[in-house]
Design a protein around this motif. Structure first.
Motif, PDB file in Angstrom:
ATOM      1  N   MET A  47      52.456 -35.918 -25.547  1.00  0.00           N
ATOM      2  CA  MET A  47      52.654 -36.647 -24.996  1.00  0.00           C
ATOM      3  C   MET A  47      53.680 -36.126 -23.439  1.00  0.00           C
ATOM      4  SD  MET A  47      51.956 -39.374 -23.740  1.00  0.00           S
ATOM      5  CE  MET A  47      52.044 -40.530 -22.550  1.00  0.00           C
ATOM      6  N   LYS A  48      54.780 -35.525 -23.921  1.00  0.00           N
ATOM      7  CA  LYS A  48      54.974 -34.808 -22.412  1.00  0.00           C
ATOM      8  C   LYS A  48      54.502 -33.337 -22.414  1.00  0.00           C
ATOM      9  CE  LYS A  48      59.862 -34.673 -25.061  1.00  0.00           C
ATOM     10  NZ  LYS A  48      61.217 -34.047 -25.648  1.00  0.00           N
ATOM     11  N   ARG A  49      54.039 -32.576 -23.255  1.00  0.00           N
ATOM     12  CA  ARG A  49      52.725 -31.277 -22.485  1.00  0.00           C
ATOM     13  C   ARG A  49      52.263 -32.325 -21.554  1.00  0.00           C
ATOM     14  NH1 ARG A  49      50.356 -27.709 -26.702  1.00  0.00           N
ATOM     15  NH2 ARG A  49      52.171 -26.751 -26.690  1.00  0.00           N
ATOM     16  N   PHE A  50      50.929 -33.339 -21.747  1.00  0.00           N
ATOM     17  CA  PHE A  50      51.009 -33.741 -20.518  1.00  0.00           C
ATOM     18  C   PHE A  50      50.938 -34.376 -19.397  1.00  0.00           C
ATOM     19  CE2 PHE A  50      48.471 -38.219 -19.009  1.00  0.00           C
ATOM     20  CZ  PHE A  50      47.421 -37.006 -18.643  1.00  0.00           C
ATOM     21  N   ILE A  51      52.540 -35.176 -19.095  1.00  0.00           N
ATOM     22  CA  ILE A  51      53.085 -35.487 -18.034  1.00  0.00           C
ATOM     23  C   ILE A  51      53.266 -34.511 -17.399  1.00  0.00           C
ATOM     24  CG2 ILE A  51      55.826 -36.468 -17.248  1.00  0.00           C
ATOM     25  CD1 ILE A  51      55.651 -38.136 -19.849  1.00  0.00           C
ATOM     26  N   LEU A  52      53.858 -32.670 -18.377  1.00  0.00           N
ATOM     27  CA  LEU A  52      54.189 -31.768 -17.400  1.00  0.00           C
ATOM     28  C   LEU A  52      53.163 -31.059 -16.281  1.00  0.00           C
ATOM     29  CD1 LEU A  52      55.923 -29.409 -17.616  1.00  0.00           C
ATOM     30  CD2 LEU A  52      55.695 -27.935 -19.542  1.00  0.00           C
ATOM     31  N   VAL A  53      51.757 -31.145 -17.231  1.00  0.00           N
ATOM     32  CA  VAL A  53      50.573 -31.233 -16.570  1.00  0.00           C
ATOM     33  C   VAL A  53      50.502 -31.728 -15.541  1.00  0.00           C
ATOM     34  CG1 VAL A  53      48.207 -30.073 -16.734  1.00  0.00           C
ATOM     35  CG2 VAL A  53      49.202 -29.697 -19.360  1.00  0.00           C
ATOM     36  N   ILE A  54      50.687 -32.282 -15.586  1.00  0.00           N
ATOM     37  CA  ILE A  54      50.511 -33.722 -14.392  1.00  0.00           C
ATOM     38  C   ILE A  54      51.223 -33.144 -13.518  1.00  0.00           C
ATOM     39  CG2 ILE A  54      50.688 -35.762 -13.990  1.00  0.00           C
ATOM     40  CD1 ILE A  54      47.989 -35.429 -14.767  1.00  0.00           C
ATOM     41  N   ILE A  55      52.524 -33.445 -13.839  1.00  0.00           N
ATOM     42  CA  ILE A  55      53.505 -33.075 -12.458  1.00  0.00           C
ATOM     43  C   ILE A  55      52.897 -31.450 -11.904  1.00  0.00           C
ATOM     44  CG2 ILE A  55      55.388 -31.947 -12.482  1.00  0.00           C
ATOM     45  CD1 ILE A  55      57.075 -34.507 -14.017  1.00  0.00           C
ATOM     46  N   MET A  56      52.573 -30.160 -12.947  1.00  0.00           N
ATOM     47  CA  MET A  56      51.864 -28.866 -11.738  1.00  0.00           C
ATOM     48  C   MET A  56      51.100 -28.883 -11.471  1.00  0.00           C
ATOM     49  SD  MET A  56      52.859 -26.614 -15.911  1.00  0.00           S
ATOM     50  CE  MET A  56      52.032 -25.359 -14.342  1.00  0.00           C
ATOM     51  N   MET A  57      50.036 -29.751 -11.592  1.00  0.00           N
ATOM     52  CA  MET A  57      48.516 -30.102 -10.783  1.00  0.00           C
ATOM     53  C   MET A  57      49.693 -31.151  -9.556  1.00  0.00           C
ATOM     54  SD  MET A  57      45.902 -31.565 -13.750  1.00  0.00           S
ATOM     55  CE  MET A  57      45.247 -32.289 -12.223  1.00  0.00           C
ATOM     56  N   ILE A  58      50.147 -31.682  -9.196  1.00  0.00           N
ATOM     57  CA  ILE A  58      50.296 -32.178  -8.195  1.00  0.00           C
ATOM     58  C   ILE A  58      52.010 -31.791  -7.404  1.00  0.00           C
ATOM     59  CG2 ILE A  58      51.948 -34.421  -7.533  1.00  0.00           C
ATOM     60  CD1 ILE A  58      51.283 -36.414 -10.096  1.00  0.00           C
ATOM     61  N   SER A  59      52.280 -31.387  -7.957  1.00  0.00           N
ATOM     62  CA  SER A  59      53.734 -29.756  -7.076  1.00  0.00           C
ATOM     63  C   SER A  59      52.064 -29.091  -6.502  1.00  0.00           C
ATOM     64  CB  SER A  59      54.167 -28.990  -7.990  1.00  0.00           C
ATOM     65  OG  SER A  59      55.272 -29.974  -8.569  1.00  0.00           O
ATOM     66  N   THR A  60      51.354 -28.793  -6.973  1.00  0.00           N
ATOM     67  CA  THR A  60      50.721 -27.361  -6.824  1.00  0.00           C
ATOM     68  C   THR A  60      49.558 -27.845  -5.374  1.00  0.00           C
ATOM     69  OG1 THR A  60      50.204 -26.244  -8.999  1.00  0.00           O
ATOM     70  CG2 THR A  60      48.289 -25.559  -7.507  1.00  0.00           C
ATOM     71  N   LEU A  61      49.174 -29.122  -5.833  1.00  0.00           N
ATOM     72  CA  LEU A  61      48.183 -29.796  -4.883  1.00  0.00           C
ATOM     73  C   LEU A  61      49.172 -29.972  -3.535  1.00  0.00           C
ATOM     74  CD1 LEU A  61      45.999 -32.239  -6.213  1.00  0.00           C
ATOM     75  CD2 LEU A  61      45.719 -29.771  -5.710  1.00  0.00           C
ATOM     76  N   GLY A  62      50.511 -30.092  -3.823  1.00  0.00           N
ATOM     77  CA  GLY A  62      51.732 -30.448  -2.969  1.00  0.00           C
ATOM     78  C   GLY A  62      51.379 -29.797  -1.381  1.00  0.00           C
ATOM     79  N   ILE A  63      51.859 -28.571  -2.532  1.00  0.00           N
ATOM     80  CA  ILE A  63      52.138 -27.031  -2.012  1.00  0.00           C
ATOM     81  C   ILE A  63      51.085 -26.496  -0.944  1.00  0.00           C
ATOM     82  CG2 ILE A  63      52.197 -24.265  -2.240  1.00  0.00           C
ATOM     83  CD1 ILE A  63      54.283 -25.332  -4.495  1.00  0.00           C
ATOM     84  N   TYR A  64      49.837 -26.239  -1.643  1.00  0.00           N
ATOM     85  CA  TYR A  64      48.479 -25.776  -0.532  1.00  0.00           C
ATOM     86  C   TYR A  64      48.744 -27.236   0.140  1.00  0.00           C
ATOM     87  CZ  TYR A  64      43.655 -24.750   0.060  1.00  0.00           C
ATOM     88  OH  TYR A  64      42.367 -24.748  -0.090  1.00  0.00           O
ATOM     89  N   SER A  65      48.603 -28.526   0.338  1.00  0.00           N
ATOM     90  CA  SER A  65      48.349 -29.403   1.343  1.00  0.00           C
ATOM     91  C   SER A  65      49.098 -28.598   2.322  1.00  0.00           C
ATOM     92  CB  SER A  65      47.856 -29.867   1.512  1.00  0.00           C
ATOM     93  OG  SER A  65      49.477 -30.663   0.262  1.00  0.00           O
ATOM     94  N   PHE A  66      50.338 -28.393   1.952  1.00  0.00           N
ATOM     95  CA  PHE A  66      51.534 -28.193   2.933  1.00  0.00           C
ATOM     96  C   PHE A  66      51.010 -27.025   3.716  1.00  0.00           C
ATOM     97  CE2 PHE A  66      55.427 -26.307   3.991  1.00  0.00           C
ATOM     98  CZ  PHE A  66      55.974 -27.265   5.330  1.00  0.00           C
ATOM     99  N   LYS A  67      50.914 -25.778   3.150  1.00  0.00           N
ATOM    100  CA  LYS A  67      50.778 -24.209   4.095  1.00  0.00           C
ATOM    101  C   LYS A  67      49.087 -24.727   4.968  1.00  0.00           C
ATOM    102  CE  LYS A  67      52.529 -21.725   0.356  1.00  0.00           C
ATOM    103  NZ  LYS A  67      52.124 -20.746  -0.886  1.00  0.00           N
ATOM    104  N   ILE A  68      48.686 -25.518   4.457  1.00  0.00           N
ATOM    105  CA  ILE A  68      47.132 -25.218   4.574  1.00  0.00           C
ATOM    106  C   ILE A  68      47.846 -26.176   6.664  1.00  0.00           C
ATOM    107  CG2 ILE A  68      45.027 -26.814   5.674  1.00  0.00           C
ATOM    108  CD1 ILE A  68      44.455 -26.068   2.659  1.00  0.00           C
ATOM    109  N   ASN A  69      48.662 -27.223   6.299  1.00  0.00           N
ATOM    110  CA  ASN A  69      49.124 -28.087   7.496  1.00  0.00           C
ATOM    111  C   ASN A  69      49.986 -27.474   8.365  1.00  0.00           C
ATOM    112  OD1 ASN A  69      47.509 -30.254   7.110  1.00  0.00           O
ATOM    113  ND2 ASN A  69      49.237 -30.933   5.749  1.00  0.00           N
ATOM    114  N   ALA A  70      50.775 -26.192   7.360  1.00  0.00           N
ATOM    115  CA  ALA A  70      51.562 -25.712   8.450  1.00  0.00           C
ATOM    116  C   ALA A  70      50.777 -24.632   9.031  1.00  0.00           C
ATOM    117  CB  ALA A  70      52.780 -24.468   7.459  1.00  0.00           C
TER     118      ALA A  70
END
Length: 122
Positions: free
Chosen positions: A1-24
């Motif tokens: 369960m901890k691993r699943f939550i960690l993977v979800i957090i990493m995916m959200i972080s990656t998508l957030g950084i990617y979209s921020f760079k495109i907009n910037a």
């Protein structure tokens, strides 16, 4: 369960950084531009180039040196392409300090500042 939550957090972080760079990078931005006084002619810029008020150059606080940007005067729709070769302006309401030649191409040097939209073109 901890691993699943960690993977979800990493995916959200990656998508957030990617979209921020495109907009910037790709976004058109609006601000005000001013122009350099003649007294800066012949002085060294932050990039090491010698400043020439007759060339189409500009200063920006964050864009990399050598970046070409299209600057549009929001009052009349005129456009110019300038190369970033210096840092500044050091006034919170302005994003660009342009050479006098570039400023004169799209606006009236009788006005100290003009509202502009700018975007990276290279």
């Amino acid at each position: 369960m901890k691993r699943f939550i960690l993977v979800i957090i990493m995916m959200i972080s990656t998508l957030g950084i990617y979209s921020f760079k495109i907009n910037a990078i790709d976004a058109k931005k609006t601000s005000y531009a001013s122009y350099y006084h003649d007294k800066f002619n012949g002085r060294k810029t932050a990039s090491g180039e010698i400043f020439d008020n007759a060339k189409f150059t500009a200063a920006n606080r964050t864009l990399p040196f050598g970046t070409s940007i299209k600057v549009t005067n929001l009052n009349n729709g005129k456009e110019v392409i300038v190369k970033v070769n210096d840092r500044g302006p050091y006034h919170s309401s302005r994003a660009l300090d342009m050479s006098k030649a570039a400023f004169d191409e799209i606006g009236d040097t009788g006005n100290g500042t003009i509202p502009v939209e700018y975007e990276i073109v290279d």
